[in-house]
Design a protein around this motif. Structure first.
Motif, PDB file in Angstrom:
ATOM      1  N   UNK A 263      13.007   4.631 -22.844  1.00  0.00           N
ATOM      2  CA  UNK A 263      14.216   4.650 -22.023  1.00  0.00           C
ATOM      3  C   UNK A 263      13.981   5.369 -20.705  1.00  0.00           C
ATOM      4  N   UNK A 264      13.410   6.553 -20.763  1.00  0.00           N
ATOM      5  CA  UNK A 264      13.141   7.323 -19.552  1.00  0.00           C
ATOM      6  C   UNK A 264      11.629   7.476 -19.399  1.00  0.00           C
ATOM      7  N   UNK A 265      11.138   7.096 -18.239  1.00  0.00           N
ATOM      8  CA  UNK A 265       9.700   7.112 -17.965  1.00  0.00           C
ATOM      9  C   UNK A 265       9.377   8.191 -16.931  1.00  0.00           C
ATOM     10  N   UNK A 266       8.183   8.742 -17.035  1.00  0.00           N
ATOM     11  CA  UNK A 266       7.716   9.737 -16.068  1.00  0.00           C
ATOM     12  C   UNK A 266       7.206   9.055 -14.813  1.00  0.00           C
ATOM     13  N   UNK A 267       7.498   9.657 -13.687  1.00  0.00           N
ATOM     14  CA  UNK A 267       6.920   9.244 -12.411  1.00  0.00           C
ATOM     15  C   UNK A 267       6.056  10.404 -11.951  1.00  0.00           C
ATOM     16  N   UNK A 268       4.738  10.232 -12.074  1.00  0.00           N
ATOM     17  CA  UNK A 268       3.805  11.295 -11.705  1.00  0.00           C
ATOM     18  C   UNK A 268       2.858  10.800 -10.629  1.00  0.00           C
ATOM     19  N   UNK A 269       2.322  11.768  -9.879  1.00  0.00           N
ATOM     20  CA  UNK A 269       1.349  11.458  -8.839  1.00  0.00           C
ATOM     21  C   UNK A 269       0.094  12.294  -9.082  1.00  0.00           C
ATOM     22  N   UNK A 270      -1.012  11.812  -8.571  1.00  0.00           N
ATOM     23  CA  UNK A 270      -2.273  12.543  -8.702  1.00  0.00           C
ATOM     24  C   UNK A 270      -2.314  13.769  -7.798  1.00  0.00           C
TER      25      UNK A 270
ATOM     26  N   UNK B 291      19.604  18.578  -3.931  1.00  0.00           N
ATOM     27  CA  UNK B 291      20.561  19.433  -4.636  1.00  0.00           C
ATOM     28  C   UNK B 291      21.974  19.235  -4.099  1.00  0.00           C
ATOM     29  N   UNK B 292      22.104  18.983  -2.810  1.00  0.00           N
ATOM     30  CA  UNK B 292      23.416  18.830  -2.187  1.00  0.00           C
ATOM     31  C   UNK B 292      23.909  17.387  -2.190  1.00  0.00           C
ATOM     32  N   UNK B 293      23.183  16.464  -2.825  1.00  0.00           N
ATOM     33  CA  UNK B 293      23.650  15.092  -2.967  1.00  0.00           C
ATOM     34  C   UNK B 293      23.245  14.164  -1.838  1.00  0.00           C
ATOM     35  N   UNK B 294      22.361  14.588  -0.991  1.00  0.00           N
ATOM     36  CA  UNK B 294      21.887  13.720   0.080  1.00  0.00           C
ATOM     37  C   UNK B 294      20.651  12.961  -0.375  1.00  0.00           C
ATOM     38  N   UNK B 295      20.450  11.815   0.229  1.00  0.00           N
ATOM     39  CA  UNK B 295      19.294  10.975  -0.109  1.00  0.00           C
ATOM     40  C   UNK B 295      18.032  11.550   0.525  1.00  0.00           C
ATOM     41  N   UNK B 296      16.971  11.583  -0.268  1.00  0.00           N
ATOM     42  CA  UNK B 296      15.673  12.045   0.208  1.00  0.00           C
ATOM     43  C   UNK B 296      14.649  10.960  -0.096  1.00  0.00           C
ATOM     44  N   UNK B 297      13.926  10.530   0.908  1.00  0.00           N
ATOM     45  CA  UNK B 297      12.916   9.491   0.748  1.00  0.00           C
ATOM     46  C   UNK B 297      11.531  10.112   0.792  1.00  0.00           C
ATOM     47  N   UNK B 298      10.712   9.748  -0.171  1.00  0.00           N
ATOM     48  CA  UNK B 298       9.316  10.177  -0.210  1.00  0.00           C
ATOM     49  C   UNK B 298       8.443   8.948   0.003  1.00  0.00           C
ATOM     50  N   UNK B 299       7.489   9.047   0.913  1.00  0.00           N
ATOM     51  CA  UNK B 299       6.547   7.964   1.161  1.00  0.00           C
ATOM     52  C   UNK B 299       5.194   8.390   0.632  1.00  0.00           C
ATOM     53  N   UNK B 300       4.578   7.529  -0.153  1.00  0.00           N
ATOM     54  CA  UNK B 300       3.278   7.869  -0.737  1.00  0.00           C
ATOM     55  C   UNK B 300       2.430   6.616  -0.883  1.00  0.00           C
ATOM     56  N   UNK B 301       1.117   6.778  -0.834  1.00  0.00           N
ATOM     57  CA  UNK B 301       0.243   5.618  -1.063  1.00  0.00           C
ATOM     58  C   UNK B 301       0.319   5.189  -2.530  1.00  0.00           C
TER      59      UNK B 301
ATOM     60  N   UNK C 242       0.796  -1.223   0.000  1.00  0.00           N
ATOM     61  CA  UNK C 242       0.000   0.000   0.000  1.00  0.00           C
ATOM     62  C   UNK C 242       0.834   1.282   0.000  1.00  0.00           C
ATOM     63  N   UNK C 243       2.096   1.194   0.405  1.00  0.00           N
ATOM     64  CA  UNK C 243       2.950   2.382   0.491  1.00  0.00           C
ATOM     65  C   UNK C 243       4.184   2.192  -0.370  1.00  0.00           C
ATOM     66  N   UNK C 244       4.501   3.214  -1.144  1.00  0.00           N
ATOM     67  CA  UNK C 244       5.681   3.210  -2.005  1.00  0.00           C
ATOM     68  C   UNK C 244       6.682   4.211  -1.457  1.00  0.00           C
TER      69      UNK C 244
ATOM     70  N   UNK D 102      -1.868   6.809  -5.185  1.00  0.00           N
ATOM     71  CA  UNK D 102      -1.554   8.182  -5.583  1.00  0.00           C
ATOM     72  C   UNK D 102      -0.624   8.223  -6.802  1.00  0.00           C
ATOM     73  N   UNK D 103       0.005   7.091  -7.151  1.00  0.00           N
ATOM     74  CA  UNK D 103       0.966   7.028  -8.253  1.00  0.00           C
ATOM     75  C   UNK D 103       0.226   6.728  -9.554  1.00  0.00           C
ATOM     76  N   UNK D 104       0.527   7.500 -10.594  1.00  0.00           N
ATOM     77  CA  UNK D 104      -0.108   7.282 -11.903  1.00  0.00           C
ATOM     78  C   UNK D 104       0.522   6.081 -12.603  1.00  0.00           C
ATOM     79  N   UNK D 105      -0.301   5.300 -13.268  1.00  0.00           N
ATOM     80  CA  UNK D 105       0.176   4.147 -14.030  1.00  0.00           C
ATOM     81  C   UNK D 105       0.679   4.617 -15.400  1.00  0.00           C
ATOM     82  N   UNK D 106       1.276   3.684 -16.153  1.00  0.00           N
ATOM     83  CA  UNK D 106       1.747   4.022 -17.499  1.00  0.00           C
ATOM     84  C   UNK D 106       0.611   4.531 -18.372  1.00  0.00           C
ATOM     85  N   UNK D 107      -0.552   3.929 -18.240  1.00  0.00           N
ATOM     86  CA  UNK D 107      -1.702   4.339 -19.032  1.00  0.00           C
ATOM     87  C   UNK D 107      -2.166   5.749 -18.702  1.00  0.00           C
ATOM     88  N   UNK D 108      -2.099   6.127 -17.434  1.00  0.00           N
ATOM     89  CA  UNK D 108      -2.505   7.470 -17.027  1.00  0.00           C
ATOM     90  C   UNK D 108      -1.502   8.538 -17.463  1.00  0.00           C
ATOM     91  N   UNK D 109      -0.226   8.194 -17.431  1.00  0.00           N
ATOM     92  CA  UNK D 109       0.823   9.151 -17.798  1.00  0.00           C
ATOM     93  C   UNK D 109       0.912   9.291 -19.313  1.00  0.00           C
TER      94      UNK D 109
END
Length: 126
Positions: free
Chosen positions: A90-97, A63-73, A54-56, A76-83
């Motif tokens: 080669x490069x795919x979009x990662x979009x959220x609603x 910008x400064x090279x540190x790791x940033x973690x985002x937690x989302x349901x 349920x959580x991704x 909320x993430x768009x599928x390939x069909x929605x995007x």
């Protein structure tokens, strides 16, 4: 490098041409560094799906090279069909609603470890 060059110019040791070229090169380098970092911080490094599915967790660099973690349901993430992306690009979009932010990831240069979990979030690969 610019402050010592300006100092030498004020002392009469350097010509205005050298100072102008050096300033132009430094300004170009700063603009390119900022531009490339704006793209690089939007590239997804890793994605983790929790055991309940349920959580991704999406990891990317700041910008400064540190790791940033985002937690989302997952819903909320768009599928390939929605995007509108094809899974073999080669490069795919990662979009959220919930936000207009766009991130990027690649299945060609990356690796999908859990194909079933990936398809649960993004839809079928091929």
């Amino acid at each position: 490098m610019l402050p010592p060059l300006y100092y030498l110019f004020l002392q009469g040791e350097l010509s205005l041409t050298v100072v102008n070229y050096s300033t132009g090169i430094a300004a170009f380098a700063a603009v390119m560094l900022y531009s490339i970092s704006q793209f690089a911080r939007r590239v997804v490094g890793r994605m983790y799906l929790d055991s309940s599915g349920t959580t991704l967790k999406v990891s990317h660099l700041t910008f400064w090279g540190r790791r940033n973690d985002l937690y989302m349901p997952v819903n909320d993430v768009m599928t390939f069909g929605d995007v509108g992306d094809s899974p073999n690009e080669t490069i795919l979009y990662f979009k959220r609603y919930s936000t207009t932010d766009i991130m990027y990831f690649s299945t060609r240069f990356g690796r999908v470890v859990d194909k079933r979990g990936f398809e649960k979030v993004f839809g079928t690969l091929i």
